[in-house]
Design a protein around this motif. Structure first.
Motif, PDB file in Angstrom:
ATOM      1  N   SER A   1     -39.892   6.364   2.603  1.00  0.00           N
ATOM      2  CA  SER A   1     -40.489   7.536   1.966  1.00  0.00           C
ATOM      3  C   SER A   1     -39.428   8.558   1.611  1.00  0.00           C
ATOM      4  O   SER A   1     -38.341   8.577   2.200  1.00  0.00           O
ATOM      5  N   GLY A   2     -39.767   9.408   0.664  1.00  0.00           N
ATOM      6  CA  GLY A   2     -38.946  10.568   0.385  1.00  0.00           C
ATOM      7  C   GLY A   2     -39.253  11.657   1.394  1.00  0.00           C
ATOM      8  O   GLY A   2     -40.069  11.481   2.295  1.00  0.00           O
ATOM      9  N   GLY A   3     -38.586  12.820   1.260  1.00  0.00           N
ATOM     10  CA  GLY A   3     -38.806  13.867   2.235  1.00  0.00           C
ATOM     11  C   GLY A   3     -38.546  15.255   1.693  1.00  0.00           C
ATOM     12  O   GLY A   3     -37.912  15.438   0.636  1.00  0.00           O
ATOM     13  N   TYR A   4     -39.027  16.236   2.433  1.00  0.00           N
ATOM     14  CA  TYR A   4     -38.863  17.657   2.117  1.00  0.00           C
ATOM     15  C   TYR A   4     -38.209  18.328   3.310  1.00  0.00           C
ATOM     16  O   TYR A   4     -38.678  18.173   4.447  1.00  0.00           O
ATOM     17  N   VAL A   5     -37.124  19.077   3.080  1.00  0.00           N
ATOM     18  CA  VAL A   5     -36.404  19.746   4.163  1.00  0.00           C
ATOM     19  C   VAL A   5     -36.955  21.159   4.336  1.00  0.00           C
ATOM     20  O   VAL A   5     -36.879  21.979   3.406  1.00  0.00           O
ATOM     21  N   HIS A   6     -37.510  21.436   5.512  1.00  0.00           N
ATOM     22  CA  HIS A   6     -38.013  22.781   5.789  1.00  0.00           C
ATOM     23  C   HIS A   6     -36.866  23.757   6.038  1.00  0.00           C
ATOM     24  O   HIS A   6     -36.857  24.873   5.519  1.00  0.00           O
TER      25      HIS A   6
ATOM     26  N   VAL B   1     -45.048  20.484  -0.844  1.00  0.00           N
ATOM     27  CA  VAL B   1     -44.471  19.497  -1.756  1.00  0.00           C
ATOM     28  C   VAL B   1     -44.837  18.097  -1.258  1.00  0.00           C
ATOM     29  O   VAL B   1     -44.426  17.696  -0.166  1.00  0.00           O
ATOM     30  N   LYS B   2     -45.614  17.365  -2.024  1.00  0.00           N
ATOM     31  CA  LYS B   2     -46.050  16.032  -1.634  1.00  0.00           C
ATOM     32  C   LYS B   2     -45.272  14.924  -2.341  1.00  0.00           C
ATOM     33  O   LYS B   2     -45.429  13.759  -2.024  1.00  0.00           O
TER      34      LYS B   2
END
Length: 616
Positions: free
Chosen positions: A283-288, A229-230
């Motif tokens: 920036s936004g982010g993605y939680v693994h 997810v970018k």
């Protein structure tokens, strides 16, 4: 002409809007602290995995008034299963908390080592958070970042290792006692901000740990490629933070978005570093996933797209604007590995006078380690070019350094030693703000150790005439090889007075230490151009440096050395009525020469010679 006028007017109006804009109190959206009572139930929102915002239930336990002067804290406990599994985790800072559909504030604080099912956490009331926007929602264009480390000219003058200034030995070796642990368990603290970095290892983390501890940052491992997810949603409950580094090396410090009003957002419920009016990309982010821990759990996340600019960093919250963002510093690393392979890596780091050097260095070290090995016999050729942006009065924009390092340790240390001093000195100089345009590293690694130590130096006689050439015979001990003999020469100047002189034969490190102790004012710049000049002065590690000096003081005035001056002249020039502009040197250099070798040289030696015009 009319179009230009309208364009300028539009820019002025937009700027004025952001300067004056602030998030207004809305009683239908927000619940004031005065209405919050123990026993009330509500819902919090945060991302536990991916980019999906999930709700969790909580119950108000109590209210701390004046936890800090003028700042109150609502205490609550999480009661739903998803929150019980993680507790208040790092990265949840800013998670919005609602009662009866109205926002009461952001999850921001917790206790350490809570027993199972306790799940207590503190909430920063929204009425304090929105006051942050009253300082204005315009980025500070002159922002360079707070000077977190105090570097005076003595750092350059005395060749002080910046490591000892950044990370004190005492702090890294201090072992908490039982009382300290007990004390911290019973004190609440703001949730630490996770900083997820790619390519980290335990050795690197031990080096940087005191820095992260000082600023309440939690270093974590993160994949360099991020996630599939970018682009993540920009909404309440989503990850937001500062991507300190992006590209082939990444470092991302993050929390959670609390509230969005048009193009303005609030997050964290506490400060990032507490720098006030700032100008940093967010920036936004993605939680693994959420990593459970005995001490405290933490979200493990990667940065997605840049979403805007952080403009306020204050105790109750951070505030930003969605849209444009400041630029990064581009860093390129080109490396030829021992197998002959050519590798090209690139990343970019934020513009911050204290953190830019840290992440440039950490990124280069991480990439070198990944391309080769952790520790083994090697020889590393390093070429570095640091380019500054043009500015009035700056005579030279490039700081170029090339040298060779060889040891049985990690090649990353050669890279770190080349980058640390110039980046920290330029970023924290006391003369004028500077901006980096780009940084380039060119590396070549051999899987063989090419080092040698000076074991002995000798000359064929002790008495010499002025103008005579001294033949210096040296015995070197190459690593794991038999001793070899080399011969170098140095000529005694014709105007050398009769008497004792000293011959030094030394490696580059010993020479640098000697020059700074012999004439410290030569290395105390008075302006940015002198600093750039000092940073470019170095000897090659593969050279043996010869120096003849006379134990007679000289004089340094504004960075320029004068030797062989009569005592009366020096007394006048170095007036007792002032200090700082001039000073004596410990000795007078008569002549210097070099002998190039194929080895990285270690060690040094000294011999006393006699100058006698009547010598045979």
């Amino acid at each position: 002409m009319k179009k230009i006028y309208l364009f300028v007017l539009a820019i002025f109006c937009l700027t004025a809007y952001h300067v004056q804009a602030q998030i207004k109190w809305d009683a239908q959206k927000f619940m004031p602290l005065s209405e919050i009572k123990p026993g009330m139930k509500g819902k919090g929102y945060t991302v536990f995995s991916g980019t999906t915002v999930e709700e969790f239930d909580f119950e108000v336990v109590s209210i701390y008034y004046n936890r800090f002067p003028g700042l109150h804290i609502v205490w609550a406990k999480g009661v739903s299963d998803n929150f019980k599994r993680t507790g208040s985790a790092g990265g949840m800072s800013g998670s919005p908390m609602y009662i009866d559909g109205r926002l009461i504030g952001a999850l921001s604080r917790s206790y350490r080592n809570q027993r199972e099912h306790a799940n207590l956490f503190g909430i920063t009331p929204i009425e304090f958070m929105i006051k942050v926007t009253e300082y204005g929602m315009q980025p500070k264009l002159s922002y360079q970042g707070t000077q977190l480390f105090n570097f005076g000219t003595e750092t350059v003058a005395e060749s002080i290792d910046a490591t000892t200034l950044l990370f004190s030995k005492r702090s890294s070796e201090y072992t908490p006692q039982s009382f300290d642990s007990l004390q911290m368990d019973y004190f609440s603290e703001q949730l630490p901000l996770p900083v997820a970095m790619s390519g980290v290892n335990s050795e690197t983390m031990r080096f940087y740990k005191p820095l992260f501890d000082k600023f309440n940052l939690m270093p974590l491992e993160s994949p360099g490629g991020g996630s599939e997810v970018k682009k993540s949603p920009v909404e309440q409950g989503q990850i937001v933070g500062v991507a300190y580094a992006r590209g082939d090396y990444t470092a991302f410090g993050y929390g959670t978005i609390t509230y969005i009003d048009g193009e303005e957002l609030l997050a964290y419920g506490h400060s990032r570093d507490g720098e006030g009016n700032v100008n940093l990309p967010i920036s936004g982010g993605y939680v693994h996933f959420i990593m459970p821990g005995r001490f405290r759990s933490s979200k493990v996340a990667s940065a997605t797209q840049i979403i805007g600019t952080l403009v306020q960093d204050r105790q109750p919250a951070i505030a930003g604007i969605i849209g444009e963002h400041p630029s990064y510093i581009p860093v390129t690393l080109n490396m030829e590995t021992a197998d002959g392979g050519l590798h090209h890596r690139s990343y970019e780091v934020i513009r911050h006078r204290s953190f830019s050097p840290v992440y440039v260095e950490a990124g280069a070290a991480s990439l070198v380690r990944a391309l080769e090995f952790a520790a083994a016999d090697h020889t590393l050729t390093v070429g570095t070019t640091i380019t500054l942006k043009p500015q009035p009065g700056l005579l030279s924009r490039e700081i170029v350094y090339k040298n060779v390092y060889s040891s049985g340790g990690s090649p990353q240390y050669g890279v770190m030693s080349v980058l640390r001093t110039p980046l920290l000195q330029l970023s924290n100089n006391a003369y004028t703000p500077v901006a980096f345009e780009k940084i380039e590293l060119n590396l070549k690694l051999e899987n063989k150790r090419r080092s040698a130590r000076i074991e002995r130096i000798q000359v064929d006689k002790q008495r010499y005439r002025p103008g005579e050439t001294v033949e210096v015979i040296m015995t070197l001990r190459p690593y794991l090889e038999n001793p070899i003999t080399l011969m170098g020469t140095i000529t005694i100047p014709n105007d050398t007075p009769d008497g004792l002189i000293t011959l030094l034969a030394m490696n580059a490190t010993a020479d640098a230490q000697w020059q700074r102790s012999r004439a410290p004012l030569n290395f105390r710049p008075k302006n940015i151009n002198q600093l750039v000049k000092v940073l470019q002065q170095h000897e090659n590690n593969t050279d043996i440096i010869f120096e003849l000096f006379l134990s007679q003081p000289g004089l340094t005035i504004q960075g320029e050395e004068f030797s062989n001056l009569p005592t009366s002249v020096m007394s006048v020039m170095n007036s007792a009525k002032q200090v700082g502009e001039s000073g004596y040197t410990r000795s007078t250099t008569l002549h210097r020469d070099r002998l190039s070798t194929k080895y990285v040289i270690f060690g040094s030696g000294a011999l006393a010679l006699v100058v006698d015009r009547n010598a045979p």
